[in-house]
Design a protein around this motif. Structure first.
Motif, short mmCIF file in Angstrom:
data_model
loop_
_atom_site.label_atom_id
_atom_site.label_comp_id
_atom_site.label_asym_id
_atom_site.label_seq_id
_atom_site.Cartn_x
_atom_site.Cartn_y
_atom_site.Cartn_z
N MET A 224 -8.14 -4.71 -4.50
CA MET A 224 -8.12 -4.36 -3.08
C MET A 224 -9.10 -5.27 -2.35
O MET A 224 -10.14 -5.63 -2.90
CB MET A 224 -8.57 -2.92 -2.89
CG MET A 224 -7.47 -1.92 -3.09
SD MET A 224 -8.00 -0.28 -2.57
CE MET A 224 -9.21 0.06 -3.78
N TYR B 167 -8.94 1.75 3.66
CA TYR B 167 -8.46 1.60 2.27
C TYR B 167 -8.33 2.93 1.54
O TYR B 167 -9.10 3.86 1.79
CB TYR B 167 -9.42 0.70 1.48
CG TYR B 167 -9.41 -0.74 1.96
CD1 TYR B 167 -8.64 -1.69 1.31
CD2 TYR B 167 -10.18 -1.14 3.06
CE1 TYR B 167 -8.61 -3.01 1.74
CE2 TYR B 167 -10.16 -2.46 3.50
CZ TYR B 167 -9.38 -3.39 2.83
OH TYR B 167 -9.36 -4.69 3.27
N GLN C 104 0.83 -1.21 0.00
CA GLN C 104 0.00 0.00 0.00
C GLN C 104 0.87 1.27 0.00
O GLN C 104 0.46 2.31 0.50
CB GLN C 104 -0.95 0.02 1.22
CG GLN C 104 -1.96 -1.09 1.27
CD GLN C 104 -1.35 -2.45 1.63
OE1 GLN C 104 -1.30 -3.33 0.79
NE2 GLN C 104 -0.90 -2.60 2.85
N PRO D 7 -0.37 4.62 -1.08
CA PRO D 7 -0.42 4.23 -2.50
C PRO D 7 -0.63 5.45 -3.39
O PRO D 7 -1.67 5.60 -4.02
CB PRO D 7 -1.62 3.27 -2.54
CG PRO D 7 -2.51 3.75 -1.43
CD PRO D 7 -1.63 4.33 -0.36
N MET E 145 -3.81 -5.47 -2.80
CA MET E 145 -3.57 -4.32 -1.93
C MET E 145 -4.56 -4.34 -0.78
O MET E 145 -5.77 -4.45 -1.00
CB MET E 145 -3.74 -3.01 -2.71
CG MET E 145 -2.48 -2.18 -2.78
SD MET E 145 -2.73 -0.63 -3.69
CE MET E 145 -3.81 0.27 -2.62
#
Ligand code: NAD
Length: 497
Positions: free
Chosen positions: A320, A372, A287, A395, A330
């Motif tokens: 993700m 996230y 990430q 990220p 991720m």
């Protein structure tokens, strides 16, 4: 999600002092949170000054026997530990994934194996690191002893807690030091489990002490402590400065692995597919929470469009999801606080006239409840912009274009950081020229973010000083004593009477 549901049976949540798990003197605890869904994994004891004092006393008591143990026997314990890490690899991988948000495919295949390999490397190193005999004037024997520094304090961040526990502890222990280690307060679980494995491997009581605690309290006290001989710190540059100041009291030895803003330079002659994939790994692995992340993506103007035509769809396609799912590429960022910090840089980028080419927000739907952030690509207006200079640690990649080699070098070196950087080219001469002239502790050519326990790791400038890994790490964890012996020199008296 409870840790039992995540397939983790044993979660240690107390301080490890003198070979035993104990509560903090104050009784204080902090919740360790799973960043996938913000559920509480467990409440972890938080060390205060009194606990650190106890750990230092235990380490001091253990030091004479540990430092005089045959190096091969110290090594043997580290080798056994490497085997135990592999035995319990699946559980350690799961624990790391729920505590940090790292995808299980990484914790299983990178973090855990690298942790074992690091202990194995330094276990083997213990009896191969030696002093020297110096050819001095006739009649004298001069040799050096490599002695352990003593009780060392180690302060570790949250981005690779398991792996960094091995990077810090393995050379320190191989060299005969005793350790008081503080993992980051938000990710202490794998370090505590490692302490337990160390005991099982035969580590004598007091040699290793692991004390989760708040940075400003326990970390600061380790840096200040008058009876700690060295502090090894990995974390942000701002905290590194505080550690240096706190260390001044007893002039302890300091080793600093700090932040970075890695330049990843793609020249016009690069093999584009390899560079696109390498650049995505450089920034989106873990990430983007890596000090060596390739967070400044520098593209030659001739290939910039072609590169982005491949890179942006790749970034958007990154899967993700729950870190425990093998399909996840991720996971979440490690904490909600950090997610918000990373997202705030999207506003900074827009304010500076940057163009968000991908991501730039938290994902919609179920993942929105976790920590996230979508893979984010921003084309900046100038390489001097804040988002192209400050460490975002997420990220988030800043795209910068350049016209020629001179400009590329100027931009690459145009930051106060100097940790890692990469370049993609098929021109041998250019590759070596950049390798030599980039102000950076590590350079990767046609690859990025390679690490190995034998290869020195560390930075220049505000990325810190000192090196982890390899023989350099053993030098960092020892001090040199020079011994002179009169073998057959006839010394005329200095004072003639
Ligand atoms: P941080 O500096 O906030 O914290 C790192 C550690 O220091 C934590 O254990 C924290 O509790 C402790 N700490 C906080 N205040 C302290 C104080 N006053 N005295 C002593 N210790 C204190 O960093 P972070 O946010 O946890 O980690 C991210 C940073 O770490 C990034 O800047 C990243 O680049 C850097 N990092 C560097 C390397 C490297 O090898 N160069 C590797 C990984 C991470």
């Amino acid at each position: 999600m409870s840790h039992a549901m995540a397939g983790v049976q044993d979660v240690r949540n107390q301080l490890f002092i003198n070979g035993r798990f104990v509560p903090a003197e104050s009784g204080e605890t902090l919740a360790s949170i799973n960043p996938h869904d913000n559920s509480v994994i467990t409440e972890v004891a938080m060390a205060g000054k009194a606990d650190i004092d106890k750990a230092v006393a235990a380490a001091e008591k253990a030091l004479p026997a540990w430092s005089r143990l045959a190096a091969m026997d110290r090594g043997r314990i580290l080798l056994r530990l490497a085997d135990l890490i592999e035995r319990d690899g699946e559980e350690l991988a799961r624990l790391e994934s729920i505590d940090t948000g790292h995808p299980i495919r990484d914790t299983r295949h990178l973090d855990v194996p690298r942790t074992a390999v690091t202990f194995r490397y330094f276990g083997g190193m213990a009896d191969k690191f030696q002093g020297e005999q110096i050819p001095v004037e006739a009649g004298f024997l001069n040799y050096t002893l490599r002695e352990p520094v003593g009780v060392v304090g180690q302060v570790v961040p949250w981005n690779f807690p398991l792996m960094f526990t091995s990077w810090k502890m393995a050379p320190a222990l191989a060299a005969g030091n005793c350790v008081v280690m503080k993992p980051a307060e938000i990710t202490p679980l794998t370090s505590l489990r490692m302490a337990e494995l160390m005991a099982e491997a035969g580590m004598p009581d007091g040699v290793v002490n692991v004390l989760p605690g708040l940075g400003a309290v326990a970390g600061q006290y380790i840096a200040e402590h008058p009876r700690i001989a060295k502090v090894a710190f990995t974390g942000s540059t701002a905290t590194g400065r505080r550690v240096v100041q706190a260390s001044a009291g007893n002039l302890k030895k300091v080793q600093l692995e700090l932040g970075g803003k890695g330049a990843n330079i793609v020249f016009e002659d690069a093999s584009l597919d390899a560079a696109v994939n390498g650049a995505a790994f450089a920034i989106f692995h873990n990430q983007g929470q890596a000090c060596i992340a390739g967070s400044r993506l520098m593209l030659h103007e001739k290939i910039a469009d072609a590169f982005l035509d491949r890179f942006i769809p790749l970034a958007r396609s990154i899967r993700m999801g729950n870190p425990l799912d093998m399909a996840t590429e991720m996971g979440p960022l490690t904490s909600a606080l950090h997610r918000d910090r990373v997202l705030s840089y999207v506003d900074v980028a827009r304010g500076e006239g940057g163009e968000v080419l991908a991501g730039g927000k938290a994902p919609a739907g179920a993942l929105g409840g976790g920590c996230y952030v979508e893979p984010t690509v921003v084309r900046v207006r100038s390489w001097k912009d804040r988002v192209a200079q400050e460490e975002v640690f997420g990220p988030f990649v800043s795209v910068i274009t350049f016209r020629n080699d001179e400009e590329a070098m100027q931009i690459a070196n145009g930051t106060e950081y100097g940790l890692g950087g990469g370049l993609w080219t098929n021109n041998l001469q250019r590759a070596h020229k950049f390798a030599r002239e980039m102000k950076s502790g590590m350079v990767w050519i046609n690859c990025y973010k390679r690490v190995n326990p034998g290869s020195p790791f560390g930075g220049v400038g505000v990325s810190g000083y000192g090196r982890e890994m390899g023989f350099d790490a053993m030098r960092e964890y020892t001090q040199v004593k020079s011994v002179w012996v009169n073998v057959d020199a006839n010394l005329p008296p200095y004072f003639r009477r």
